[in-house]
Design a protein around this motif. Structure first.
Motif, PDB file in Angstrom:
ATOM      1  N   UNK A 320       1.148   2.895  13.665  1.00  0.00           N
ATOM      2  CA  UNK A 320      -0.052   2.608  12.873  1.00  0.00           C
ATOM      3  C   UNK A 320       0.207   2.809  11.379  1.00  0.00           C
ATOM      4  N   UNK A 321       0.905   3.872  11.055  1.00  0.00           N
ATOM      5  CA  UNK A 321       1.289   4.134   9.659  1.00  0.00           C
ATOM      6  C   UNK A 321       2.100   2.960   9.113  1.00  0.00           C
ATOM      7  N   UNK A 322       3.051   2.469   9.916  1.00  0.00           N
ATOM      8  CA  UNK A 322       3.883   1.341   9.480  1.00  0.00           C
ATOM      9  C   UNK A 322       3.036   0.089   9.293  1.00  0.00           C
ATOM     10  N   UNK A 323       2.021  -0.103  10.171  1.00  0.00           N
ATOM     11  CA  UNK A 323       1.113  -1.238   9.990  1.00  0.00           C
ATOM     12  C   UNK A 323       0.352  -1.143   8.682  1.00  0.00           C
ATOM     13  N   UNK A 324      -0.051   0.049   8.312  1.00  0.00           N
ATOM     14  CA  UNK A 324      -0.738   0.236   7.028  1.00  0.00           C
ATOM     15  C   UNK A 324       0.193  -0.073   5.856  1.00  0.00           C
ATOM     16  N   UNK A 325       1.458   0.354   5.985  1.00  0.00           N
ATOM     17  CA  UNK A 325       2.447   0.079   4.936  1.00  0.00           C
ATOM     18  C   UNK A 325       2.679  -1.423   4.817  1.00  0.00           C
ATOM     19  N   UNK A 326       2.799  -2.107   5.971  1.00  0.00           N
ATOM     20  CA  UNK A 326       2.985  -3.560   5.950  1.00  0.00           C
ATOM     21  C   UNK A 326       1.803  -4.236   5.274  1.00  0.00           C
ATOM     22  N   UNK A 327       0.614  -3.774   5.570  1.00  0.00           N
ATOM     23  CA  UNK A 327      -0.576  -4.341   4.938  1.00  0.00           C
ATOM     24  C   UNK A 327      -0.554  -4.122   3.425  1.00  0.00           C
ATOM     25  N   UNK A 328      -0.066  -2.948   2.995  1.00  0.00           N
ATOM     26  CA  UNK A 328       0.061  -2.683   1.563  1.00  0.00           C
ATOM     27  C   UNK A 328       0.967  -3.711   0.900  1.00  0.00           C
ATOM     28  N   UNK A 329       2.129  -3.980   1.523  1.00  0.00           N
ATOM     29  CA  UNK A 329       3.074  -4.922   0.924  1.00  0.00           C
ATOM     30  C   UNK A 329       2.521  -6.344   0.940  1.00  0.00           C
ATOM     31  N   UNK A 330       1.807  -6.708   2.004  1.00  0.00           N
ATOM     32  CA  UNK A 330       1.244  -8.057   2.079  1.00  0.00           C
ATOM     33  C   UNK A 330       0.169  -8.274   1.013  1.00  0.00           C
ATOM     34  N   UNK A 331      -0.531  -7.208   0.665  1.00  0.00           N
ATOM     35  CA  UNK A 331      -1.604  -7.334  -0.326  1.00  0.00           C
ATOM     36  C   UNK A 331      -1.135  -7.028  -1.746  1.00  0.00           C
ATOM     37  N   UNK A 332       0.160  -6.763  -1.895  1.00  0.00           N
ATOM     38  CA  UNK A 332       0.704  -6.480  -3.229  1.00  0.00           C
ATOM     39  C   UNK A 332       0.970  -7.808  -3.932  1.00  0.00           C
ATOM     40  N   UNK A 333      -0.110  -8.452  -4.343  1.00  0.00           N
ATOM     41  CA  UNK A 333      -0.018  -9.778  -4.932  1.00  0.00           C
ATOM     42  C   UNK A 333      -0.367  -9.693  -6.415  1.00  0.00           C
ATOM     43  N   UNK A 334       0.040 -10.721  -7.119  1.00  0.00           N
ATOM     44  CA  UNK A 334      -0.246 -10.793  -8.550  1.00  0.00           C
ATOM     45  C   UNK A 334      -1.693 -11.222  -8.753  1.00  0.00           C
ATOM     46  N   UNK A 335      -2.472 -10.377  -9.372  1.00  0.00           N
ATOM     47  CA  UNK A 335      -3.877 -10.689  -9.631  1.00  0.00           C
ATOM     48  C   UNK A 335      -3.998 -11.462 -10.938  1.00  0.00           C
ATOM     49  N   UNK A 336      -4.908 -12.408 -11.015  1.00  0.00           N
ATOM     50  CA  UNK A 336      -5.074 -13.197 -12.257  1.00  0.00           C
ATOM     51  C   UNK A 336      -5.300 -12.298 -13.468  1.00  0.00           C
ATOM     52  N   UNK A 337      -4.500 -12.533 -14.488  1.00  0.00           N
ATOM     53  CA  UNK A 337      -4.629 -11.779 -15.715  1.00  0.00           C
ATOM     54  C   UNK A 337      -4.015 -10.404 -15.684  1.00  0.00           C
ATOM     55  N   UNK A 338      -3.405 -10.016 -14.545  1.00  0.00           N
ATOM     56  CA  UNK A 338      -2.830  -8.682 -14.425  1.00  0.00           C
ATOM     57  C   UNK A 338      -1.347  -8.737 -14.045  1.00  0.00           C
ATOM     58  N   UNK A 339      -0.677  -9.779 -14.446  1.00  0.00           N
ATOM     59  CA  UNK A 339       0.733  -9.929 -14.114  1.00  0.00           C
ATOM     60  C   UNK A 339       1.563  -8.870 -14.836  1.00  0.00           C
ATOM     61  N   UNK A 340       2.489  -8.280 -14.095  1.00  0.00           N
ATOM     62  CA  UNK A 340       3.409  -7.321 -14.707  1.00  0.00           C
ATOM     63  C   UNK A 340       4.258  -8.062 -15.747  1.00  0.00           C
ATOM     64  N   UNK A 341       4.495  -7.457 -16.910  1.00  0.00           N
ATOM     65  CA  UNK A 341       5.218  -8.186 -17.963  1.00  0.00           C
ATOM     66  C   UNK A 341       6.631  -8.598 -17.571  1.00  0.00           C
ATOM     67  N   UNK A 342       7.230  -7.923 -16.602  1.00  0.00           N
ATOM     68  CA  UNK A 342       8.595  -8.273 -16.215  1.00  0.00           C
ATOM     69  C   UNK A 342       8.684  -8.813 -14.791  1.00  0.00           C
ATOM     70  N   UNK A 343       7.556  -9.240 -14.254  1.00  0.00           N
ATOM     71  CA  UNK A 343       7.574  -9.865 -12.928  1.00  0.00           C
ATOM     72  C   UNK A 343       8.332 -11.194 -12.993  1.00  0.00           C
ATOM     73  N   UNK A 344       8.948 -11.564 -11.890  1.00  0.00           N
ATOM     74  CA  UNK A 344       9.695 -12.821 -11.836  1.00  0.00           C
ATOM     75  C   UNK A 344       9.615 -13.380 -10.423  1.00  0.00           C
ATOM     76  N   UNK A 345       9.999 -14.613 -10.260  1.00  0.00           N
ATOM     77  CA  UNK A 345       9.995 -15.271  -8.959  1.00  0.00           C
ATOM     78  C   UNK A 345      11.432 -15.555  -8.527  1.00  0.00           C
ATOM     79  N   UNK A 346      11.656 -15.715  -7.218  1.00  0.00           N
ATOM     80  CA  UNK A 346      13.035 -15.739  -6.707  1.00  0.00           C
ATOM     81  C   UNK A 346      13.889 -16.900  -7.194  1.00  0.00           C
ATOM     82  N   UNK A 347      13.275 -18.009  -7.633  1.00  0.00           N
ATOM     83  CA  UNK A 347      14.123 -19.103  -8.124  1.00  0.00           C
ATOM     84  C   UNK A 347      14.798 -18.761  -9.457  1.00  0.00           C
ATOM     85  N   UNK A 348      14.317 -17.706 -10.123  1.00  0.00           N
ATOM     86  CA  UNK A 348      14.967 -17.287 -11.370  1.00  0.00           C
ATOM     87  C   UNK A 348      16.064 -16.258 -11.135  1.00  0.00           C
TER      88      UNK A 348
END
Length: 509
Positions: A320-348
């Motif tokens: 169950x703990x691992x399911x919660x962790x998986x949910x955390x990673x799945x919801x760790x998305x870039x929110x509009x206007x709150x992009x980390x200044x050094x975030x990048x995408x895999x094609x770069x």
């Protein structure tokens, strides 16, 4: 006299017949080129380069810090490791929301903190040690892939000179640990391949390879087991190790089947399924899972570990703990206007087009001027990373067009660390996720350099020209690494030098 004359003739004829017999051809096809015989010299080269790399990794390891505190994401893992050290090797603060990775990497960091205390040396020591040992491993792995001590040494020099692995070896983050264990698993997989083919070659030589239509049983394969253990340790550092579990499992089955086919087994694929599949699943699936579970030993033994009593049983709580962790990673998305200044995408990532600034201090004056810059930036050495796409293209051609298993092994390992990140492009992603892939970039480049170098039996002029080109390239990589040195180590430099280090607009914030 006649007998003396004819007997040598018959012996020569027998030798000639044996030399062209299918059994000899199969044995040669199985074994390929033999390993170099210069074992002592190769170990001297390996140890010397590893020591040099260790000095490079460990120098001034405690710098930089934020007034004695960790920099960048070190603030999570150094603190969690310290908590583990104080509380019995597990995390027990449920109010701390970022316990979202398995325990092994943080426990390794804690060992350094146990030795040196809660300071830069303490929380970075384990990273530096394993980053140094990666140099030793890649020299031996490249030597096994290429059957060349020289190219093994080239691999070691390139790994030392890679900016990503250099800085990640000097940072208390988890990615260097998964890089270490994945590379170890790859090395054990190569050794298992050679061992299996050696056993099949014995069966061919002794004439019992076809006692069954499915080929012989090959006995216990220790290197395959160690590959599974290493993959389990990778997953116990970060879940991304699962990608290599899948890739190496598929690669092992294909290698087993092609080895049986090369040995002349009547039904090589069916033989692999009957003889090798279940032991392979045990080694590369069950063993990693058991190792992963064992990494939670302190949490299982605790009463106050995070979510330890979330459910009725310990395993149910971990699930169950691992399911919660998986949910955390799945919801760790870039929110509009709150992009980390050094975030990048895999094609770069293959060319390192968007590096990461870990630390910057604009108040230092140690460069001798009134205003200086001290910074550490995660950046791949361009002389290597800017060749990633040509390396991949050449490797895919050799893999598909020439059925070169060496390129296939390296390309599959490289892509296993890159392609899965394209599945959820909304997720927050950063360039440091390429840390485990860096070693396979080095191996891909070394394979190509081996073709530039030419075969040992090539003519003197051809070999000399190849050696010159390889030497010039290695020198270019080292020079490029030396140029980047100030922003990989936080040296105080002038603003003009800082601007000169930022070659591309995407390297700036």
């Amino acid at each position: 006299m006649t007998a003396v004359v004819t007997r040598p003739g018959r012996e020569v004829g027998e030798r000639a017949e044996a030399a062209t017999s299918p059994g000899v051809d199969r044995e040669t096809g199985l074994l390929g080129r033999p390993m170099p015989v210069d074992r002592l010299r190769s170990w001297v080269v390996t140890i010397v380069l590893t020591v040099i790399g260790g000095v490079v990794r460990l120098q001034n390891l405690g710098f930089p810090t934020h007034n004695g505190t960790p920099v960048f994401d070190e603030k999570y893992y150094a603190a969690q490791a310290w908590q583990m050290l104080r509380n019995g090797w597990y995390e027990d603060n449920p109010g701390y929301e970022y316990t979202v990775h398995p325990p092994l990497g943080k426990q390794l960091i804690a060992i350094g903190e146990w030795i040196f205390g809660y300071n830069g040396w303490g929380w970075r020591f384990a990273s530096a040690v394993l980053g140094t040992l990666m140099i030793l491993m890649i020299i031996r792995i490249a030597r096994r892939l290429t059957r060349s001590t020289l190219l093994g040494a080239v691999a070691g020099i390139l790994l030392i000179s890679d900016g990503v692995l250099h800085l990640m070896s000097r940072t208390a983050m988890l990615d260097i640990f998964i890089a270490f264990f994945v590379l170890a698993a790859f090395g054990f997989l190569l050794m298992d391949r050679d061992q299996m083919r050696g056993r099949l070659a014995v069966a061919v030589r002794e004439g019992w390879v076809n006692d069954s239509d499915y080929g012989p049983r090959l006995g216990f394969r220790w290197y395959r087991l160690l590959c599974g253990v290493s993959l389990g340790l990778a997953c116990a550092s970060k879940w991304a190790g699962l990608y290599w579990m899948a890739a190496f499992g598929v690669m092992m089955i294909i290698w087993d089947a092609t080895a049986r086919r090369a040995a002349g087994v009547k039904h090589p694929w069916v033989g692999t399924l009957r003889r090798d599949l279940l032991p392979g699943l045990w080694a590369l699936l069950v063993v990693p899972v058991l190792v992963y579970l064992a990494s939670w030993w302190a949490w299982f033994a605790s009463e106050t570990g995070v979510d330890r009593h979330l459910m009725g049983t310990a395993l149910h709580s971990l699930w169950t703990y691992s399911g919660n962790v998986l949910n955390f990673h799945e919801e760790l998305v870039t929110k509009p206007g709150q992009q980390h200044p050094w975030e990048s995408k895999p094609w770069t990532w293959p060319m390192g087009l968007r590096p990461m600034l870990y630390y910057v201090d604009n108040t230092t004056t140690a460069c001798g001027e009134s205003s200086c810059v001290s910074a550490t930036m995660l950046i791949g050495t361009p002389a290597m990373w800017w060749l990633a796409l040509p390396m991949l293209a050449w490797g895919l051609w050799r893999m598909i067009g020439r059925l070169d298993w060496r390129y296939a092994a390296v390309i599959v390992a490289y892509l296993a660390g890159l392609l899965p990140w394209f599945l959820n492009l909304d997720r927050q992603m950063y360039f440091f996720y390429m840390t485990p892939v860096s070693a396979f970039l080095v191996l891909g480049l070394v394979l190509a350099l081996g073709q530039i170098l030419g075969k040992a039996r090539a003519g003197l002029e051809r070999r000399g020209t190849g050696l010159l080109l390889v030497s010039l390239y290695v020198g270019l990589v080292v020079a490029n690494f030396v140029w980047l040195w100030p922003i990989l180590n936080g040296d105080s430099i002038t603003n003009a030098r800082w601007q000169a280090e930022l070659w591309l607009p995407s390297w700036r914030q």
